[in-house]
Enzyme design. Structure first.
Site, PDB file in Angstrom:
ATOM      1  N   GLU A   1     -13.089   7.827 -12.842  1.00 17.20           N
ATOM      2  CA  GLU A   1     -12.828   9.214 -12.466  1.00 17.20           C
ATOM      3  C   GLU A   1     -13.895   9.727 -11.526  1.00 17.20           C
ATOM      4  O   GLU A   1     -13.628  10.471 -10.601  1.00 17.20           O
ATOM      5  CB  GLU A   1     -12.779  10.112 -13.725  1.00 17.20           C
ATOM      6  N   GLU A   2     -15.145   9.311 -11.766  1.00 11.15           N
ATOM      7  CA  GLU A   2     -16.277   9.942 -11.068  1.00 11.15           C
ATOM      8  C   GLU A   2     -16.334   9.638  -9.583  1.00 11.15           C
ATOM      9  O   GLU A   2     -16.671  10.502  -8.786  1.00 11.15           O
ATOM     10  CB  GLU A   2     -17.597   9.552 -11.737  1.00 11.15           C
TER      11      GLU A   2
ATOM     12  N   ASP B   1     -19.847  14.497 -20.327  1.00 10.14           N
ATOM     13  CA  ASP B   1     -19.010  14.072 -19.198  1.00 10.14           C
ATOM     14  C   ASP B   1     -18.963  12.560 -19.109  1.00 10.14           C
ATOM     15  O   ASP B   1     -19.797  11.943 -18.449  1.00 10.14           O
ATOM     16  CB  ASP B   1     -19.558  14.685 -17.905  1.00 10.14           C
TER      17      ASP B   1
ATOM     18  N   HIS C   1     -23.765  15.773 -14.837  1.00 12.50           N
ATOM     19  CA  HIS C   1     -24.281  14.800 -13.856  1.00 12.50           C
ATOM     20  C   HIS C   1     -25.799  14.756 -13.791  1.00 12.50           C
ATOM     21  O   HIS C   1     -26.354  14.491 -12.710  1.00 12.50           O
ATOM     22  CB  HIS C   1     -23.720  15.086 -12.448  1.00 12.50           C
TER      23      HIS C   1
ATOM     24  N   ASP D   1     -11.825  16.767 -20.187  1.00 12.73           N
ATOM     25  CA  ASP D   1     -12.937  16.364 -19.328  1.00 12.73           C
ATOM     26  C   ASP D   1     -13.722  17.596 -18.893  1.00 12.73           C
ATOM     27  O   ASP D   1     -14.033  17.785 -17.727  1.00 12.73           O
ATOM     28  CB  ASP D   1     -12.407  15.590 -18.106  1.00 12.73           C
TER      29      ASP D   1
ATOM     30  N   HIS E   1     -12.225  10.248 -19.350  1.00 10.80           N
ATOM     31  CA  HIS E   1     -12.616   9.082 -18.548  1.00 10.80           C
ATOM     32  C   HIS E   1     -13.815   8.358 -19.151  1.00 10.80           C
ATOM     33  O   HIS E   1     -14.771   8.970 -19.621  1.00 10.80           O
ATOM     34  CB  HIS E   1     -12.844   9.433 -17.083  1.00 10.80           C
TER      35      HIS E   1
END
Lengths: 465, 465
Positions: free
Chosen positions: A333-334, A299, A432, A361, A287
């Site tokens: 995606e997130e 990520d 994240h 991912d 993504h």
């Protein structure tokens, strides 16, 4: 005239291939192994995937759906796929949510009036407070059961501190994440159900450090939408001590984070067209969007550049794939999965023939395996290729799974899914957070992930699934 | 009196254990698996290995044999082993060489008189130049064959630039290192054989960066000892371009690096005493010394703290090992191997019974396997434990090998050897460079290495080898 029949016969026989010796298993293994080895060599020596990642991380940076950076990433992705030599590159429009992090503040006010900044990081999709912020007593709960036991009388009007512990003893951190993420995803509404006015969670991450982990949350429409923030491991330890020692008079939260209207964005798609008549499609992808912290390097910048790497390697080696190989850089995606859903919707509309989708991912560390989500016969076919993958350090095919973006494709077509499984140990130290930057990715580890996917795509192109 | 015989019989039978059911293979697997799981949990949740590494790297730093830092590391090692709860901690004296890096300089002088600093890093054990330095023409050779072909007439009086390429396409960088390290180790004397006056080598490393890699070299006593330095990948690319474009008039080298008299140092040893009568010993270890750049974090601070971790975990869980488990922090692996040799010499003198030695000296990344150096029967026994190791991500037992420090033990006793094999992809980006610092090691990856060794030690303690 005597020769006529035999010549005709030979021509027909050659056309029907009835004289061709079936290739031996050993010979087939040798052939496959040679191609996989060439893919590894070209990727490890010539791949620009790592440099692509540097550019994505350092010139665009983090790129939450709907942001200007995300729009730049779309342009970058398109150009990078064109330069990789795809037969066809196009953008697939998709409306995405636009959540905007505003000012955020969370402060402990001690019994003696002293203040401590919690250095909190708002959860994605969370609402802001009123302009004045909110101030309330804090109550610690370690799990959902404690929340229920405390009930309305102890929760109402308070800020809930979800102090759920990350169990370091679990060997695969992805398994532990599954248990911890519930507090981030559903915690705010579960607390609001008992009248809580705000939520602070101990981050769902494995690092013993100062990095708070953001990530998606979702409100249950039955309850009030209350603000929600994450704090780092070290801050959670501090807060826990203060709460238990009854040193805290109140906690203050302020945020003006909010949603703005949906924004037109895109999945970025590049294809190598297959030579088969059946128009079978193999999708590979990661993504393009990321959280609005760090640089989205592991990520999922890693997955993005690996997916592009695969097409580039095929092209460089002059491999004409039997099946169409389609690289999809999914958007959103997130915090919405709109890209993955739209990709499946359009595929269904176009009656496409999807035989496999692979998502990468799970970070850019050295690959160890693929998770598989498919029926037993197909799994056995993949397991039959183990010797092809073993020299790449890819040995584990035991886990069930695929990836978030490709999930809708499976729902639409029952498409078999795979997920690349890199070494999992460092991922949740930086997932994240502001720590997820380019420097945390190693060139050779990243590229070995590209090699693993390229090898799998090649095997399925050649042998079907 | 009637009961007398049966009672006696029962007592004897119990003593001889004739009534004991042989434990089933399945039950044995369960038992072993449970202990290994407990070892993993205690290490991942409570290990101080990562913090030990921080202290070693940040308060002592790099620690070449004979240096003050190496002496401090010995003290640190002793105290850390005592705190880990060893039954016995002692120092084993060993005289080590003391090579001291002085001022170093290498400069290109262009045809137009301009100068370029090569940012060269002297090879370990290399001699210095005279006080005036040396200045000579440079000649590039890409491999030993080219050197021979050029011969005395083209080499004599010149500085040889060993421009041997690191093949990125080799999947396991440890295999490529084997081919490249020859230029560092033997290159200077091979060049001196043809009359060269100095050597500059392209570093034996995988990074596309500015970090030069030092490391051991050895002079052949037949030829002149000439100075030798390494330059980084990027500098080698630059030098190659300049040499091939004939832009260089001369190269200047200066160094006052030198040996000082040998210094008394120590192997640092800690033991958990086994309960067996046979006094069988399992040695585990890494090396305490490092090169005098970076912090020796992956090489081999990681191995040092992992080895200590294993004993600490056994102690914490209250496991009384059947065999003696001896942790050895070897001195002088990098430029002399005196510690490894002395350990074997003393073991032989004391007629010790060594059944296995495990070295961890390949970095602190996630473990993937153990190399094995032992006879076929023993290998098969180890392979029988594969299911114990698989859940730890340790699956590969196919490579032959052990480790430098434990080699002499095998020569002395034919002791079976093992080497921990971490993921190899990033190791030669930082090996022997200023980049080998604490921050490059991940806590969970490092600790999983401790878990793998602890599991292996436990299995051999229980089941022999």
């Amino acid at each position: 005239m005597k020769l006529k029949f035999p010549i005709l016969f030979i021509l027909i026989a050659a056309g029907l291939n009835v004289f061709a010796q079936p290739i031996s298993k050993q010979q087939q293994y040798q052939n496959d192994s040679t191609v996989v080895s060439r893919l590894a060599t070209i990727l490890l020596t010539n791949s620009t995937g790592y440099e692509d990642l540097r550019i994505l991380c350092k010139t665009i940076g983090h790129r939450l759906s709907g942001s200007t950076a995300a729009a730049k990433a779309v342009e970058w992705g398109k150009n990078t796929l064109i330069n990789a030599g795809c037969d066809r590159v196009y953008l697939q429009p998709v409306l995405v949510p636009k959540w905007v992090r505003g000012q955020e503040e969370a402060q402990v006010i001690m019994q003696d009036g002293q203040k401590l900044n919690l250095e909190a990081l708002g959860l994605g999709n969370a609402v802001g407070t009123t302009a004045d912020g909110l101030e309330a007593k804090i109550v610690e709960v370690r799990n959902m059961e404690e929340l229920e036991q405390l009930g309305v009388e102890n929760i109402s009007g308070k800020i809930v501190f979800f102090n759920h512990e990350w169990r370091q003893g679990v060997i695969n951190p992805f398994k532990e994440y599954g248990g911890c993420v519930e507090y981030r995803w559903a915690g705010p509404s579960k607390a609001a159900k008992y009248g809580a006015v705000g939520v602070i969670i101990r981050s769902a991450g494995s690092g013993y450090d100062n990095f708070a982990h953001t990530g998606s949350m979702r409100y249950d429409t039955l309850y009030n939408k209350i603000p929600a923030m994450a704090i780092s491991y070290l801050m959670a330890e501090k807060l826990q001590r203060m709460v238990r020692a009854k040193q805290i008079r109140a906690v203050r939260m302020f945020s003006n984070s909010h949603f703005e209207p949906d924004v037109l964005s895109y999945n970025v798609i590049g294809e190598l067209t297959g030579t088969d008549a059946g128009k079978e499609i193999i999708t590979i992808g990661g993504h393009l969007d990321s959280w609005d912290v760090g640089e989205g390097a592991h990520d999922d910048g890693a997955g993005v550049v690996q997916s592009i790497d695969v097409l580039r390697a095929f092209k460089k080696l002059g491999i004409k794939p039997r099946r169409t190989v389609r690289c999809v850089l999914f958007m959103n995606e997130e915090n919405g999965l709109r890209g993955g859903k739209e990709y499946a919707r359009v595929a269904k509309l176009n009656k496409e023939n999807h035989i496999l989708a692979i998502e990468t991912d799970a970070g850019g560390s050295s690959p160890r395996g693929f998770s598989l989500s498919m029926d037993k016969t197909k799994k056995e076919k993949v397991l039959g290729w183990k010797n092809i993958f073993y020299p790449l350090g890819v040995y584990d095919f035991a886990e069930e799974g695929g990836g978030a973006d490709i999930g809708p494709l499976q729902q639409a077509f029952n498409t078999p899914l795979m997920g690349l499984e890199p070494d999992p140990q460092n991922y949740f130290d930086l997932h994240h957070t502001n720590k997820d930057v380019f420097e945390e990715v190693n060139r050779r580890e990243l590229t070995m992930g590209s090699v693993a996917i390229a090898a799998m795509v090649y095997m399925v192109c050649e042998h079907g699934l």
